[in-house]
Design a protein around this motif. Structure first.
Motif, PDB file in Angstrom:
ATOM      1  N   SER A  37     -26.212   0.029  70.737  1.00 29.70           N
ATOM      2  CA  SER A  37     -27.138   0.944  70.168  1.00 29.70           C
ATOM      3  C   SER A  37     -25.884   1.620  69.153  1.00 29.70           C
ATOM      4  N   VAL A  38     -26.987   0.722  68.040  1.00 28.28           N
ATOM      5  CA  VAL A  38     -26.273   1.689  66.194  1.00 28.28           C
ATOM      6  C   VAL A  38     -27.601   1.608  65.894  1.00 28.28           C
ATOM      7  N   LEU A  39     -26.619   2.935  64.843  1.00 26.67           N
ATOM      8  CA  LEU A  39     -27.034   3.842  63.934  1.00 26.67           C
ATOM      9  C   LEU A  39     -26.547   3.238  62.163  1.00 26.67           C
ATOM     10  N   ASN A  40     -27.344   2.886  61.637  1.00 33.27           N
ATOM     11  CA  ASN A  40     -27.328   2.174  60.460  1.00 33.27           C
ATOM     12  C   ASN A  40     -27.982   3.234  59.559  1.00 33.27           C
ATOM     13  N   PHE A  41     -27.294   3.127  57.838  1.00 37.66           N
ATOM     14  CA  PHE A  41     -27.468   3.977  56.740  1.00 37.66           C
ATOM     15  C   PHE A  41     -26.091   3.667  55.631  1.00 37.66           C
ATOM     16  N   SER A  42     -27.009   4.077  54.605  1.00 35.37           N
ATOM     17  CA  SER A  42     -26.369   4.060  53.619  1.00 35.37           C
ATOM     18  C   SER A  42     -26.116   5.610  53.710  1.00 35.37           C
ATOM     19  N   VAL A  43     -25.185   6.233  52.654  1.00 38.04           N
ATOM     20  CA  VAL A  43     -24.671   7.054  51.785  1.00 38.04           C
ATOM     21  C   VAL A  43     -24.071   6.803  50.725  1.00 38.04           C
ATOM     22  N   ALA A  44     -24.507   7.934  49.620  1.00 42.46           N
ATOM     23  CA  ALA A  44     -24.201   7.451  48.691  1.00 42.46           C
ATOM     24  C   ALA A  44     -23.762   9.264  48.135  1.00 42.46           C
ATOM     25  N   HIS A  45     -22.031   8.699  47.148  1.00 42.33           N
ATOM     26  CA  HIS A  45     -21.238   8.948  46.747  1.00 42.33           C
ATOM     27  C   HIS A  45     -21.653   9.353  45.519  1.00 42.33           C
ATOM     28  N   ASN A  46     -21.437  10.121  44.419  1.00 46.97           N
ATOM     29  CA  ASN A  46     -21.647  10.409  43.483  1.00 46.97           C
ATOM     30  C   ASN A  46     -20.376  10.855  42.830  1.00 46.97           C
ATOM     31  N   GLU A  47     -19.656  10.516  41.457  1.00 45.38           N
ATOM     32  CA  GLU A  47     -17.762  10.907  41.453  1.00 45.38           C
ATOM     33  C   GLU A  47     -18.571  11.499  39.759  1.00 45.38           C
ATOM     34  N   LYS A  48     -18.220  12.416  38.927  1.00 42.69           N
ATOM     35  CA  LYS A  48     -18.864  12.764  37.468  1.00 42.69           C
ATOM     36  C   LYS A  48     -17.253  12.184  36.745  1.00 42.69           C
ATOM     37  N   THR A  49     -16.598  11.988  35.856  1.00 51.65           N
ATOM     38  CA  THR A  49     -15.221  11.342  35.524  1.00 51.65           C
ATOM     39  C   THR A  49     -15.759  11.517  33.340  1.00 51.65           C
ATOM     40  N   LYS A  50     -14.662  12.017  32.581  1.00 51.13           N
ATOM     41  CA  LYS A  50     -14.834  11.987  31.324  1.00 51.13           C
ATOM     42  C   LYS A  50     -14.526  10.854  31.351  1.00 51.13           C
ATOM     43  N   ASP A  51     -14.964   9.842  30.056  1.00 56.14           N
ATOM     44  CA  ASP A  51     -14.546   9.017  29.441  1.00 56.14           C
ATOM     45  C   ASP A  51     -13.862   9.332  28.525  1.00 56.14           C
ATOM     46  N   ALA A  52     -13.754   7.799  27.477  1.00 58.82           N
ATOM     47  CA  ALA A  52     -12.661   8.227  26.336  1.00 58.82           C
ATOM     48  C   ALA A  52     -12.999   9.087  25.197  1.00 58.82           C
ATOM     49  N   ASN A  53     -14.508   9.400  24.766  1.00 59.69           N
ATOM     50  CA  ASN A  53     -14.720   9.745  24.025  1.00 59.69           C
ATOM     51  C   ASN A  53     -15.130  11.328  24.568  1.00 59.69           C
ATOM     52  N   GLY A  54     -14.645  11.746  25.662  1.00 60.17           N
ATOM     53  CA  GLY A  54     -15.104  13.069  26.260  1.00 60.17           C
ATOM     54  C   GLY A  54     -16.628  13.593  26.998  1.00 60.17           C
ATOM     55  N   GLU A  55     -17.704  11.995  27.228  1.00 63.50           N
ATOM     56  CA  GLU A  55     -18.627  12.060  27.247  1.00 63.50           C
ATOM     57  C   GLU A  55     -18.310  11.993  28.869  1.00 63.50           C
ATOM     58  N   THR A  56     -19.219  12.841  29.529  1.00 58.41           N
ATOM     59  CA  THR A  56     -19.706  12.736  30.785  1.00 58.41           C
ATOM     60  C   THR A  56     -20.368  11.748  31.205  1.00 58.41           C
TER      61      THR A  56
END
Length: 101
Positions: free
Chosen positions: A23-42
């Motif tokens: 048996s196998v359980l299949n599912f997806s996991v979402a990981h959210n990562e916040k970073t700042k760009d060169a202009n300092g915007e998230t």
């Protein structure tokens, strides 16, 4: 040894299947990562990981959409053409450890 650890939210309810009498359980996991760009915007980026949990079908009722989990296991990547004919790469994880958070 190659190992991937992820904390994220399940994208849809786990689906139970069978492969060669296992048996196998299949599912997806979402990981959210916040970073700042060169202009300092998230900026927020979401990485989806397709997970396979073997021989643990009793956990299916607990692996529901939105549930926060920690998963750890052996990662791999697969490439395929999507319905638009574009080449897509998917991150996959053979789960060895799972914790409900």
């Amino acid at each position: 040894m190659l190992k991937l650890q992820i904390i994220g939210n399940i994208g849809s309810d786990a689906r139970c299947g069978n492969v060669k009498d296992r048996s196998v359980l299949n599912f997806s996991v979402a990981h959210n990562e916040k970073t700042k760009d060169a202009n300092g915007e998230t900026q927020e980026q979401t990485v989806w990981v397709d997970c396979a949990l073997w021989d643990r079908e009793a956990l299916e009722p607990y692996l529901k959409k939105g549930k926060k989990v920690f998963v750890e296991g052996l990662p791999s990547a697969a490439s395929y053409n999507n319905s638009n004919g574009e080449m897509v790469t998917a991150l996959k994880l053979s789960v060895h450890k799972l914790e409900l958070m």
